[in-house]
Design a protein around this motif. Structure first.
Motif, PDB file in Angstrom:
ATOM      1  N   VAL A   1       0.843  -1.198   0.000  1.00  0.00           N
ATOM      2  CA  VAL A   1       0.000   0.000   0.000  1.00  0.00           C
ATOM      3  C   VAL A   1       0.878   1.249   0.000  1.00  0.00           C
ATOM      4  O   VAL A   1       1.786   1.384   0.827  1.00  0.00           O
ATOM      5  CB  VAL A   1      -0.964   0.017   1.199  1.00  0.00           C
ATOM      6  CG1 VAL A   1      -1.740   1.333   1.247  1.00  0.00           C
ATOM      7  CG2 VAL A   1      -1.929  -1.160   1.116  1.00  0.00           C
ATOM      8  N   ILE A   2       0.583   2.134  -0.937  1.00  0.00           N
ATOM      9  CA  ILE A   2       1.351   3.374  -1.098  1.00  0.00           C
ATOM     10  C   ILE A   2       0.417   4.573  -1.028  1.00  0.00           C
ATOM     11  O   ILE A   2      -0.577   4.637  -1.754  1.00  0.00           O
ATOM     12  CB  ILE A   2       2.053   3.410  -2.480  1.00  0.00           C
ATOM     13  CG1 ILE A   2       2.997   2.236  -2.665  1.00  0.00           C
ATOM     14  CG2 ILE A   2       2.790   4.724  -2.676  1.00  0.00           C
ATOM     15  CD1 ILE A   2       3.519   2.114  -4.083  1.00  0.00           C
ATOM     16  N   ASP A   3       0.748   5.516  -0.171  1.00  0.00           N
ATOM     17  CA  ASP A   3       0.121   6.846  -0.192  1.00  0.00           C
ATOM     18  C   ASP A   3       1.205   7.826   0.245  1.00  0.00           C
ATOM     19  O   ASP A   3       1.219   8.287   1.384  1.00  0.00           O
ATOM     20  CB  ASP A   3      -1.090   6.901   0.737  1.00  0.00           C
ATOM     21  CG  ASP A   3      -1.824   8.237   0.652  1.00  0.00           C
ATOM     22  OD1 ASP A   3      -1.472   9.051  -0.228  1.00  0.00           O
ATOM     23  OD2 ASP A   3      -2.734   8.471   1.468  1.00  0.00           O
TER      24      ASP A   3
ATOM     25  N   PHE B   1      -3.407   1.986  14.082  1.00  0.00           N
ATOM     26  CA  PHE B   1      -4.700   1.405  13.727  1.00  0.00           C
ATOM     27  C   PHE B   1      -5.342   2.284  12.647  1.00  0.00           C
ATOM     28  O   PHE B   1      -5.761   3.407  12.937  1.00  0.00           O
ATOM     29  CB  PHE B   1      -5.610   1.340  14.952  1.00  0.00           C
ATOM     30  CG  PHE B   1      -5.114   0.419  16.039  1.00  0.00           C
ATOM     31  CD1 PHE B   1      -5.621  -0.870  16.148  1.00  0.00           C
ATOM     32  CD2 PHE B   1      -4.137   0.836  16.940  1.00  0.00           C
ATOM     33  CE1 PHE B   1      -5.159  -1.719  17.159  1.00  0.00           C
ATOM     34  CE2 PHE B   1      -3.680  -0.008  17.942  1.00  0.00           C
ATOM     35  CZ  PHE B   1      -4.196  -1.290  18.055  1.00  0.00           C
ATOM     36  N   PRO B   2      -5.406   1.804  11.405  1.00  0.00           N
ATOM     37  CA  PRO B   2      -5.958   2.629  10.322  1.00  0.00           C
ATOM     38  C   PRO B   2      -7.457   2.392  10.127  1.00  0.00           C
ATOM     39  O   PRO B   2      -7.925   1.243  10.134  1.00  0.00           O
ATOM     40  CB  PRO B   2      -5.170   2.140   9.099  1.00  0.00           C
ATOM     41  CG  PRO B   2      -4.906   0.698   9.388  1.00  0.00           C
ATOM     42  CD  PRO B   2      -4.807   0.555  10.886  1.00  0.00           C
ATOM     43  N   PHE B   3      -8.198   3.461   9.930  1.00  0.00           N
ATOM     44  CA  PHE B   3      -9.641   3.367   9.693  1.00  0.00           C
ATOM     45  C   PHE B   3     -10.062   4.324   8.583  1.00  0.00           C
ATOM     46  O   PHE B   3      -9.528   5.421   8.466  1.00  0.00           O
ATOM     47  CB  PHE B   3     -10.425   3.703  10.969  1.00  0.00           C
ATOM     48  CG  PHE B   3     -10.200   2.729  12.090  1.00  0.00           C
ATOM     49  CD1 PHE B   3     -10.901   1.535  12.133  1.00  0.00           C
ATOM     50  CD2 PHE B   3      -9.273   2.998  13.082  1.00  0.00           C
ATOM     51  CE1 PHE B   3     -10.685   0.625  13.167  1.00  0.00           C
ATOM     52  CE2 PHE B   3      -9.049   2.092  14.117  1.00  0.00           C
ATOM     53  CZ  PHE B   3      -9.761   0.905  14.157  1.00  0.00           C
ATOM     54  N   LYS B   4     -11.048   3.886   7.814  1.00  0.00           N
ATOM     55  CA  LYS B   4     -11.579   4.748   6.753  1.00  0.00           C
ATOM     56  C   LYS B   4     -12.281   5.973   7.327  1.00  0.00           C
ATOM     57  O   LYS B   4     -12.140   7.076   6.812  1.00  0.00           O
ATOM     58  CB  LYS B   4     -12.600   3.977   5.900  1.00  0.00           C
ATOM     59  CG  LYS B   4     -12.067   2.830   5.086  1.00  0.00           C
ATOM     60  CD  LYS B   4     -13.239   2.217   4.321  1.00  0.00           C
ATOM     61  CE  LYS B   4     -12.833   0.951   3.592  1.00  0.00           C
ATOM     62  NZ  LYS B   4     -13.973   0.345   2.863  1.00  0.00           N
ATOM     63  N   ASP B   5     -13.067   5.750   8.364  1.00  0.00           N
ATOM     64  CA  ASP B   5     -13.948   6.830   8.820  1.00  0.00           C
ATOM     65  C   ASP B   5     -13.580   7.348  10.203  1.00  0.00           C
ATOM     66  O   ASP B   5     -13.030   6.617  11.045  1.00  0.00           O
ATOM     67  CB  ASP B   5     -15.412   6.370   8.811  1.00  0.00           C
ATOM     68  CG  ASP B   5     -15.661   5.219   9.753  1.00  0.00           C
ATOM     69  OD1 ASP B   5     -16.232   5.453  10.829  1.00  0.00           O
ATOM     70  OD2 ASP B   5     -15.273   4.078   9.430  1.00  0.00           O
TER      71      ASP B   5
ATOM     72  N   ASN C   1      -7.352   9.031   1.744  1.00  0.00           N
ATOM     73  CA  ASN C   1      -7.051   7.985   0.764  1.00  0.00           C
ATOM     74  C   ASN C   1      -6.279   6.794   1.333  1.00  0.00           C
ATOM     75  O   ASN C   1      -6.599   5.642   1.058  1.00  0.00           O
ATOM     76  CB  ASN C   1      -6.236   8.593  -0.392  1.00  0.00           C
ATOM     77  CG  ASN C   1      -6.893   9.814  -1.001  1.00  0.00           C
ATOM     78  OD1 ASN C   1      -7.969   9.720  -1.582  1.00  0.00           O
ATOM     79  ND2 ASN C   1      -6.247  10.977  -0.872  1.00  0.00           N
ATOM     80  N   GLY C   2      -5.250   7.061   2.131  1.00  0.00           N
ATOM     81  CA  GLY C   2      -4.332   6.012   2.552  1.00  0.00           C
ATOM     82  C   GLY C   2      -4.940   4.939   3.433  1.00  0.00           C
ATOM     83  O   GLY C   2      -4.737   3.734   3.198  1.00  0.00           O
ATOM     84  N   THR C   3      -5.666   5.319   4.476  1.00  0.00           N
ATOM     85  CA  THR C   3      -6.237   4.303   5.365  1.00  0.00           C
ATOM     86  C   THR C   3      -7.354   3.531   4.662  1.00  0.00           C
ATOM     87  O   THR C   3      -7.573   2.351   4.948  1.00  0.00           O
ATOM     88  CB  THR C   3      -6.759   4.932   6.673  1.00  0.00           C
ATOM     89  OG1 THR C   3      -7.697   5.977   6.377  1.00  0.00           O
ATOM     90  CG2 THR C   3      -5.607   5.507   7.494  1.00  0.00           C
TER      91      THR C   3
END
Length: 235
Positions: free
Chosen positions: A24-26, A46-50, A103-105
């Motif tokens: 994954v790249i951002d 901890f990555p989350f979209k929202d 974008n990244g998460t």
């Protein structure tokens, strides 16, 4: 060795990622932040979209940092934004980080069907490429893109990964991979390649020029962060 590229987080699907190694790249800027924070001693990310999910999960937690952005600006009520220069050892050593970006998460969460998810930016291309060669499995490079659209900065990073891997193994090339590699060979200076591109110019207009100096430091770190069990770490 087979390598594919997905150009936006929105295009990621189970069909494209299942059983594969996802990178994954951002680079501007989520994965650059992740790599910098973990290098500087953050425990887990901890990555989350929202945003709402982070707010709910962090209600009763201590020793954490909430960070992220919307439209490149820090989220109201969060501790840090999405500038890698904010993530100093003094602020994040030993902390768990809860992160949401435009974008990244999203790219990370959308890649959960993969066998492995590793995190890359310009900062650790060489180490990531070496790790991919060790796995000896099909690779999908997931470019986060910008708001669902193609982003030159992520594609440049993808091209550099492929170019690095080609030093040690044969890659099954197609027009997409060739285009990414040709972009990476178009000029030695990253700034010159990205000049005029949407995301790069947006960040410059907001005063993040020092971020770019850090982010464009090729192979500054040797860590290879991996997402598993719901978080990103180097352990």
């Amino acid at each position: 060795m087979k390598v594919d590229i997905i150009f936006t987080a929105d295009e990621v699907s189970q069909e494209k990622t299942k059983g594969k190694i996802c990178v994954v790249i951002d680079v501007l800027r989520a994965t650059s932040v992740m790599i910098t924070a973990l290098h500087n001693g953050a425990e887990r990310i901890f990555p989350f979209k929202d945003i709402k999910t982070i707010q709910e999960r962090c209600k009763n937690l201590k020793n954490i940092i909430k960070c992220g952005e919307r439209n490149a600006l820090k989220i109201d009520g969060f501790d840090l934004g999405n500038s890698p220069l904010e993530f100093t050892k003094e602020k994040i050593l030993g902390k768990n980080i809860y992160m949401s970006t435009t974008n990244g998460t999203k790219a990370v969460e959308n890649s959960l069907s993969a066998e492995k998810i590793i995190i890359c930016s310009f900062l650790n291309i060489k180490s990531v490429s070496e790790k991919l060669l060790e796995y000896k499995k099909d690779v999908v490079i997931v470019c986060a893109g910008t708001n669902g659209k193609f982003s030159l900065d992520d594609t440049l990073c993808a091209g550099l990964i492929i170019k690095e891997m080609q030093k040690h193994t044969e890659i099954q090339m197609n027009d997409v991979l060739l285009a990414a590699v040709r972009i990476s060979e178009s000029h030695e200076n990253i700034k010159d390649i990205l000049k005029g591109s949407t995301h790069y110019e947006r960040l410059l207009s907001l005063g993040f020029e020092k971020d770019m100096e850090h982010i464009f430091s090729l192979n500054k770190y040797s860590i290879v962060p991996e997402y598993k069990n719901g978080y990103i770490s180097i352990k």
